[in-house]
Design a protein around this motif. Structure first.
Motif, PDB file in Angstrom:
ATOM      1  N   GLY A  13       0.756  -1.251   0.000  1.00 17.43           N
ATOM      2  CA  GLY A  13       0.000   0.000   0.000  1.00 17.43           C
ATOM      3  C   GLY A  13       0.783   1.296   0.000  1.00 17.43           C
ATOM      4  N   HIS A  14       2.118   1.245   0.148  1.00 13.02           N
ATOM      5  CA  HIS A  14       2.851   2.528   0.164  1.00 13.02           C
ATOM      6  C   HIS A  14       4.347   2.350  -0.042  1.00 13.02           C
ATOM      7  CE1 HIS A  14       2.973   6.854   1.140  1.00 13.02           C
ATOM      8  NE2 HIS A  14       4.215   6.592   1.476  1.00 13.02           N
ATOM      9  N   ASN A  15       4.890   3.040  -1.053  1.00 12.73           N
ATOM     10  CA  ASN A  15       6.349   3.192  -1.133  1.00 12.73           C
ATOM     11  C   ASN A  15       6.666   4.592  -1.652  1.00 12.73           C
ATOM     12  OD1 ASN A  15       7.068   3.318  -4.073  1.00 12.73           O
ATOM     13  ND2 ASN A  15       5.980   1.355  -4.087  1.00 12.73           N
ATOM     14  N   ILE A 135      -0.993  10.154  -4.401  1.00 10.34           N
ATOM     15  CA  ILE A 135      -0.461  11.443  -3.937  1.00 10.34           C
ATOM     16  C   ILE A 135      -0.485  11.461  -2.412  1.00 10.34           C
ATOM     17  CG2 ILE A 135      -1.209  13.849  -3.609  1.00 10.34           C
ATOM     18  CD1 ILE A 135      -1.291  14.210  -6.545  1.00 10.34           C
ATOM     19  N   GLU A 136       0.662  11.789  -1.819  1.00  9.45           N
ATOM     20  CA  GLU A 136       0.778  11.862  -0.354  1.00  9.45           C
ATOM     21  C   GLU A 136       0.920  13.332   0.042  1.00  9.45           C
ATOM     22  OE1 GLU A 136       4.229   9.874   1.402  1.00  9.45           O
ATOM     23  OE2 GLU A 136       3.039   9.550   3.210  1.00  9.45           O
ATOM     24  N   GLY A 137      -0.199  13.927   0.461  1.00  9.00           N
ATOM     25  CA  GLY A 137      -0.215  15.370   0.743  1.00  9.00           C
ATOM     26  C   GLY A 137      -0.574  16.103  -0.537  1.00  9.00           C
ATOM     27  N   VAL A 162      -3.495  15.231   3.123  1.00  7.58           N
ATOM     28  CA  VAL A 162      -2.454  15.969   3.845  1.00  7.58           C
ATOM     29  C   VAL A 162      -1.345  15.007   4.258  1.00  7.58           C
ATOM     30  CG1 VAL A 162      -3.501  15.667   6.131  1.00  7.58           C
ATOM     31  CG2 VAL A 162      -2.201  17.748   5.656  1.00  7.58           C
ATOM     32  N   TRP A 163      -0.087  15.495   4.233  1.00  6.47           N
ATOM     33  CA  TRP A 163       1.014  14.812   4.923  1.00  6.47           C
ATOM     34  C   TRP A 163       1.086  15.446   6.300  1.00  6.47           C
ATOM     35  CZ3 TRP A 163       6.204  16.462   6.174  1.00  6.47           C
ATOM     36  CH2 TRP A 163       7.047  15.416   6.577  1.00  6.47           C
ATOM     37  N   SER A 164       2.098  15.156   7.080  1.00  5.92           N
ATOM     38  CA  SER A 164       2.161  15.715   8.443  1.00  5.92           C
ATOM     39  C   SER A 164       2.598  17.188   8.399  1.00  5.92           C
ATOM     40  CB  SER A 164       3.113  14.872   9.289  1.00  5.92           C
ATOM     41  OG  SER A 164       2.594  13.568   9.426  1.00  5.92           O
ATOM     42  N   SER A 208      -3.882   7.901   6.400  1.00  6.14           N
ATOM     43  CA  SER A 208      -2.576   7.966   7.062  1.00  6.14           C
ATOM     44  C   SER A 208      -2.106   9.420   6.992  1.00  6.14           C
ATOM     45  CB  SER A 208      -1.564   7.051   6.370  1.00  6.14           C
ATOM     46  OG  SER A 208      -1.921   5.699   6.527  1.00  6.14           O
ATOM     47  N   HIS A 209      -1.536   9.946   8.043  1.00  4.37           N
ATOM     48  CA  HIS A 209      -1.069  11.344   8.154  1.00  4.37           C
ATOM     49  C   HIS A 209      -2.184  12.344   8.496  1.00  4.37           C
ATOM     50  CE1 HIS A 209       3.145  10.802   7.011  1.00  4.37           C
ATOM     51  NE2 HIS A 209       2.735   9.960   6.077  1.00  4.37           N
ATOM     52  N   LEU A 210      -3.449  11.915   8.573  1.00  3.64           N
ATOM     53  CA  LEU A 210      -4.487  12.825   9.073  1.00  3.64           C
ATOM     54  C   LEU A 210      -4.493  12.778  10.603  1.00  3.64           C
ATOM     55  CD1 LEU A 210      -7.571  12.293   6.750  1.00  3.64           C
ATOM     56  CD2 LEU A 210      -6.621  14.500   7.393  1.00  3.64           C
ATOM     57  N   SER A 229      -3.391   3.751   4.407  1.00  5.39           N
ATOM     58  CA  SER A 229      -2.517   2.908   3.573  1.00  5.39           C
ATOM     59  C   SER A 229      -1.254   2.464   4.295  1.00  5.39           C
ATOM     60  CB  SER A 229      -2.131   3.657   2.300  1.00  5.39           C
ATOM     61  OG  SER A 229      -1.246   4.732   2.606  1.00  5.39           O
ATOM     62  N   HIS A 230      -0.751   3.267   5.249  1.00 10.77           N
ATOM     63  CA  HIS A 230       0.500   2.889   5.936  1.00 10.77           C
ATOM     64  C   HIS A 230       0.511   3.429   7.359  1.00 10.77           C
ATOM     65  CE1 HIS A 230       1.269   6.780   4.112  1.00 10.77           C
ATOM     66  NE2 HIS A 230       2.481   6.894   4.604  1.00 10.77           N
ATOM     67  N   SER A 231      -0.224   2.733   8.237  1.00  9.22           N
ATOM     68  CA  SER A 231      -0.342   3.122   9.652  1.00  9.22           C
ATOM     69  C   SER A 231      -0.433   1.864  10.504  1.00  9.22           C
ATOM     70  CB  SER A 231      -1.609   3.959   9.869  1.00  9.22           C
ATOM     71  OG  SER A 231      -1.526   5.200   9.196  1.00  9.22           O
ATOM     72  N   ALA A 240       1.610   9.304  17.466  1.00  9.57           N
ATOM     73  CA  ALA A 240       0.409  10.001  16.998  1.00  9.57           C
ATOM     74  C   ALA A 240       0.037   9.592  15.568  1.00  9.57           C
ATOM     75  CB  ALA A 240       0.619  11.505  17.080  1.00  9.57           C
ATOM     76  N   ARG A 241       0.999   9.047  14.783  1.00  7.62           N
ATOM     77  CA  ARG A 241       0.762   8.606  13.405  1.00  7.62           C
ATOM     78  C   ARG A 241      -0.065   7.319  13.350  1.00  7.62           C
ATOM     79  NH1 ARG A 241       0.689   7.139   9.494  1.00  7.62           N
ATOM     80  NH2 ARG A 241       2.395   6.874   8.025  1.00  7.62           N
ATOM     81  N   ASN A 242      -0.169   6.620  14.475  1.00  6.18           N
ATOM     82  CA  ASN A 242      -0.877   5.340  14.470  1.00  6.18           C
ATOM     83  C   ASN A 242      -2.356   5.506  14.818  1.00  6.18           C
ATOM     84  OD1 ASN A 242       1.313   3.885  13.601  1.00  6.18           O
ATOM     85  ND2 ASN A 242       2.041   3.401  15.678  1.00  6.18           N
ATOM     86  N   SER A 302       4.206  -0.920   3.349  1.00  4.08           N
ATOM     87  CA  SER A 302       5.569  -0.984   3.906  1.00  4.08           C
ATOM     88  C   SER A 302       6.220   0.362   4.192  1.00  4.08           C
ATOM     89  CB  SER A 302       6.469  -1.757   2.942  1.00  4.08           C
ATOM     90  OG  SER A 302       6.645  -1.005   1.734  1.00  4.08           O
ATOM     91  N   ASP A 303       5.960   1.364   3.331  1.00  6.13           N
ATOM     92  CA  ASP A 303       6.736   2.622   3.394  1.00  6.13           C
ATOM     93  C   ASP A 303       8.171   2.400   2.909  1.00  6.13           C
ATOM     94  OD1 ASP A 303       6.836   5.353   3.781  1.00  6.13           O
ATOM     95  OD2 ASP A 303       6.275   5.294   5.892  1.00  6.13           O
ATOM     96  N   PHE A 304       8.408   1.358   2.118  1.00  6.69           N
ATOM     97  CA  PHE A 304       9.732   1.120   1.527  1.00  6.69           C
ATOM     98  C   PHE A 304      10.216   2.383   0.819  1.00  6.69           C
ATOM     99  CE2 PHE A 304       9.238  -3.770   0.962  1.00  6.69           C
ATOM    100  CZ  PHE A 304      10.071  -4.020   2.048  1.00  6.69           C
TER     101      PHE A 304
HETATM  102 ZN    ZN Z   1       3.869   8.576   4.780  1.00  7.59          ZN
END
Ligand code: ZN
Length: 353
Positions: A13-15, A135-137, A162-164, A208-210, A229-231, A240-242, A302-304
């Motif tokens: 779900g995320h790289n 798109i991330e953010g 949004v991203w963080s 994720s990131h909200l 997607s990645h939490s 706080a990201r979880n 994964s966030d690879f």
């Molecule tokens: Zn991220």
């Protein structure tokens, strides 16, 4: 060394591979995607070795484009959270989208930008790396949604508003530890309109990131299943990201899913940045997520190429070790297939037009 383990296909779900490739241009890490390298986490040979069949390829615009990208990301540097203008963000997003298209063309059919679940399934069957653009953010998106329309035409199928880092659509959650995700305001009016526009186009909204208020605003607004997607599970690692158990309950109720993030600081109970993190820590999160979300609600994210992974999943070629750990922990074949690829496919079939 070739591993005797079966290659369970993984749709992840995320790289951040597109970002990594763009920022590495012209450096000694500017390696071919089609040759095995030791840099980063994903290239085609390592994807094939590990059974990585495809995933959501994120387009993320860093705040400080002039920074020294050879240094590790510093989550505490305020420069990494400075606001970024729409035209600058759109320009940099074009670089990442163009990289995806160039790789697809150079791959000679070994990689494909997919527009729906059916195309991803075909890719998994034929051993073609399936790329779904994300798109991330959403800094690159104008509030008239013209860029959204064009990027959707180019294959964009999921988006985190949004991203963080605060933008026109929402505030985003800081990566504080230990901390509640209930920090700051939720979606702006433009953010609510963005969720509706994505619903209409069949673009998955990524939570994720909200922060928590933003999460509940999306839950109230979106007509689609809720997706992070990645939490990971806040009950195990209180970053706080979880996601809290209440948030997991809402995702389950909506028929949505959560992708497990391999970033050590989002996995570990003590929140530390150390690669000496056993696979068992990932299994504990998966166990908790399955308990809260059911067998249809858990996947991988994964966030690879965008995070610090445990040594045991050092890159995409190591995915079979995680599959083996799931099996050893008593996850049956059905559950392993659901987590590794089926749940993402089901979600995308349901959400995307
Ligand atoms: Zn991220």
């Amino acid at each position: 060394m070739t591993s005797p383990l079966p290659r369970v296909p993984v749709f992840d779900g995320h790289n951040d591979t597109l970002l990594r490739r763009v920022i590495n241009r012209g450096t000694d890490k500017d390696t071919s995607f089609f040759e095995r390298s030791e840099h980063g986490h994903i290239d085609l040979p390592r994807a094939i070795e590990g059974g990585l069949a495809g995933g959501l390829f994120a387009m993320f615009v860093p705040s400080d484009l002039d920074q020294d990208f050879t240094k590790p990301f510093n989550p505490n540097d305020p420069k990494n959270y400075a606001p970024i203008g729409q035209s600058e963000a759109l320009g940099f997003t074009m670089k990442m989208a163009a990289e995806a298209y160039r790789l697809e063309r150079a791959s000679g059919g070994k990689m494909k930008i997919c527009r729906n679940a059916g195309e991803i399934e075909d890719c998994i069957e034929t051993g073609t790396l399936a790329v779904s653009l994300h798109i991330e953010g959403a800094e690159a998106i104008d509030t008239d949604f013209e860029a959204l329309e064009v990027l959707h035409g180019a294959g964009l199928r999921s988006l985190g508003p949004v991203w963080s880092r605060k933008n026109a659509f929402a505030e985003g959650v800081p990566m504080h530890f230990p901390a509640s995700p209930d920090i700051g305001d939720g979606l702006s009016d433009a953010g609510v309109a963005l969720v509706r526009a994505c619903n209409d186009l069949g673009i998955v909204i990524d939570l994720s990131h909200l922060n928590e208020k933003g999460f509940w605003d999306v839950a109230r607004t979106s007509s689609h299943p809720l997706v992070a997607s990645h939490s990971n599970a806040h009950a195990i690692c209180p970053n706080a990201r979880n996601l809290t158990d209440r948030q997991l309950d809402a995702i389950r109720e909506s028929g949505g899913l959560v992708g497990l993030n391999f970033h050590v600081a989002f996995l570990r109970e003590d929140g530390r940045h150390t690669r000496d993190t056993p696979l068992d820590t990932l299994i504990r999160h998966l166990d908790h997520l399955v308990e809260k979300l059911g067998e249809d609600g858990v996947a991988l994210g994964s966030d690879f190429d965008g995070c610090m992974t445990p040594k045991a999943v050092a890159d995409a070629s190591c995915l079979p070790a995680l599959v083996e750990a799931m099996t050893a922990a008593g996850f049956g074949t059905e559950l392993v297939s659901n987590i590794t690829h089926r749940n993402w496919l089901r979600l995308m079939r349901h959400t995307q037009m």
